[in-house]
Scaffold this active site. Sequence first.
Site, PDB file in Angstrom:
ATOM      1  N   SER A  17       0.847  -1.186   0.000  1.00  0.00           N
ATOM      2  CA  SER A  17       0.000   0.000   0.000  1.00  0.00           C
ATOM      3  C   SER A  17       0.885   1.240   0.000  1.00  0.00           C
ATOM      4  O   SER A  17       1.670   1.454   0.930  1.00  0.00           O
ATOM      5  CB  SER A  17      -0.890   0.007   1.239  1.00  0.00           C
ATOM      6  N   HIS A  41      -1.504  -1.516  -4.069  1.00  0.00           N
ATOM      7  CA  HIS A  41      -2.749  -1.145  -3.380  1.00  0.00           C
ATOM      8  C   HIS A  41      -2.774   0.377  -3.190  1.00  0.00           C
ATOM      9  O   HIS A  41      -1.841   0.957  -2.631  1.00  0.00           O
ATOM     10  CB  HIS A  41      -2.794  -1.860  -2.037  1.00  0.00           C
ATOM     11  N   ASP A  43      -4.871   3.566  -1.679  1.00  0.00           N
ATOM     12  CA  ASP A  43      -5.914   3.936  -0.719  1.00  0.00           C
ATOM     13  C   ASP A  43      -6.444   5.328  -1.029  1.00  0.00           C
ATOM     14  O   ASP A  43      -5.728   6.322  -0.927  1.00  0.00           O
ATOM     15  CB  ASP A  43      -5.335   3.915   0.698  1.00  0.00           C
ATOM     16  N   MET A  45      -8.982   8.168   0.128  1.00  0.00           N
ATOM     17  CA  MET A  45      -9.719   8.599   1.329  1.00  0.00           C
ATOM     18  C   MET A  45     -10.255  10.006   1.111  1.00  0.00           C
ATOM     19  O   MET A  45      -9.564  10.851   0.542  1.00  0.00           O
ATOM     20  CB  MET A  45      -8.777   8.607   2.536  1.00  0.00           C
ATOM     21  N   HIS A  74      -8.718   1.039  -3.444  1.00  0.00           N
ATOM     22  CA  HIS A  74      -9.570   0.854  -2.266  1.00  0.00           C
ATOM     23  C   HIS A  74     -10.242   2.194  -1.972  1.00  0.00           C
ATOM     24  O   HIS A  74      -9.588   3.128  -1.504  1.00  0.00           O
ATOM     25  CB  HIS A  74      -8.669   0.383  -1.109  1.00  0.00           C
ATOM     26  N   MET A  76     -12.182   4.476   0.072  1.00  0.00           N
ATOM     27  CA  MET A  76     -12.705   4.784   1.410  1.00  0.00           C
ATOM     28  C   MET A  76     -13.358   6.155   1.344  1.00  0.00           C
ATOM     29  O   MET A  76     -12.837   7.163   1.835  1.00  0.00           O
ATOM     30  CB  MET A  76     -11.565   4.742   2.438  1.00  0.00           C
ATOM     31  N   MET A 145     -11.249  -5.439   6.343  1.00  0.00           N
ATOM     32  CA  MET A 145     -10.407  -4.496   7.076  1.00  0.00           C
ATOM     33  C   MET A 145     -10.014  -5.156   8.401  1.00  0.00           C
ATOM     34  O   MET A 145     -10.878  -5.628   9.143  1.00  0.00           O
ATOM     35  CB  MET A 145     -11.164  -3.192   7.370  1.00  0.00           C
ATOM     36  N   ASP A 183      -6.421  -6.135   5.108  1.00  0.00           N
ATOM     37  CA  ASP A 183      -5.834  -4.800   5.011  1.00  0.00           C
ATOM     38  C   ASP A 183      -5.743  -4.162   6.395  1.00  0.00           C
ATOM     39  O   ASP A 183      -6.765  -3.848   7.014  1.00  0.00           O
ATOM     40  CB  ASP A 183      -6.728  -3.950   4.090  1.00  0.00           C
TER      41      ASP A 183
HETATM   42  C1  DX5 Z   1      -5.874   1.811   6.027  1.00  0.00           C
HETATM   43  C2  DX5 Z   1      -5.586   1.435   4.600  1.00  0.00           C
HETATM   44  C3  DX5 Z   1      -4.481   0.468   4.453  1.00  0.00           C
HETATM   45  C4  DX5 Z   1      -3.152   0.916   5.000  1.00  0.00           C
HETATM   46  C5  DX5 Z   1      -2.552  -0.265   5.690  1.00  0.00           C
HETATM   47  O1  DX5 Z   1      -7.085   2.443   6.139  1.00  0.00           O
HETATM   48  O2  DX5 Z   1      -6.725   0.889   3.971  1.00  0.00           O
HETATM   49  O3  DX5 Z   1      -4.350   0.001   3.120  1.00  0.00           O
HETATM   50  O4  DX5 Z   1      -2.244   1.373   4.044  1.00  0.00           O
HETATM   51  O5  DX5 Z   1      -1.388   0.127   6.346  1.00  0.00           O
HETATM   52  P1  DX5 Z   1      -0.649  -0.824   7.389  1.00  0.00           P
HETATM   53  O6  DX5 Z   1      -0.261  -2.076   6.628  1.00  0.00           O
HETATM   54  O7  DX5 Z   1       0.521  -0.024   7.825  1.00  0.00           O
HETATM   55  O8  DX5 Z   1      -1.626  -1.116   8.493  1.00  0.00           O
HETATM   56 ZN    ZN Z   2      -6.447  -0.111   1.936  1.00  0.00          ZN
END
Ligand code: DX5
Ligand code: ZN
Length: 226
Positions: A17, A41, A43, A45, A74, A76, A145, A183
């Site tokens: 990620s 991956h 993210d 947000m 992903h 969010m 998650m 994740d």
């Molecule tokens: C968190 C993200 C993850 C994040 C995971 O909300 O969806 O993808 O990057 O990071 P680690 O592996 O450090 O928990």
């Molecule tokens: Zn993620």
Amino acid sequence: MIDRYNKNSSEILLCPSILSADFAALGEAVERVADTADIIHVDVMDGHFVPNLTLGPPVLAAIRKRTSLPLDVHLMVTNPTDLIEAFAQAGADTLVVHAEVCTHLNRTIQQIRALGVTPGVAINPGTPLEALDEILPYIDMVLLMTVNPGFGGQKYIPTMTDKIRRLRRKIDDLGLPIHIQIDGGVGLDNIRENVAAGANMIVVGSACYARPDPAAALVELRSAAR
Ligand code: DX5
Ligand code: ZN
């Protein structure tokens, strides 16, 4: 579907990620793991669904130019359906939406597939597996998650291991070829038990990009998973 993503491993798919990478150098971040990652991956947000803001389609398009690995997006965000077309055009290979915010989840999944993108559904730690029951026949992956979404570097929630096991059983009983992606909070200390529980797509943020050599970190994680 597993073959499509199965570039570097026949067992698990490691999905670094970029949330934990240097945001001023995302191109370098994806290039560094070109030979050791299976999937990147990404993210997204929005500051509403989660209390953090990251990136949008133009940044994904820029990352697309720097890697041939599949881009796993992903979402969010509170309004994923409004954004799927823009992310598909920007180069997403998978689009994962949260069940918690999709009023018409089945329609959204069909829209993702119609764009030629692999659809997945994510659920938060507090959302029961039953939220997936009606959508499982329509998707290629479930993202469980294993921390509350929003930030990298959080601690794995221990009760999630049993949730992975229960989902694996459910999917196997139905005979469906669905990836289980996990994740959050996964690293050298717990990757093995998570894979043993039934996860096969493993997102690693800080366990990859917070290390001095992200490529070497992935090699170590892959051998720790066995
Ligand atoms: C968190 C993200 C993850 C994040 C995971 O909300 O969806 O993808 O990057 O990071 P680690 O592996 O450090 O928990
Ligand atoms: Zn993620």
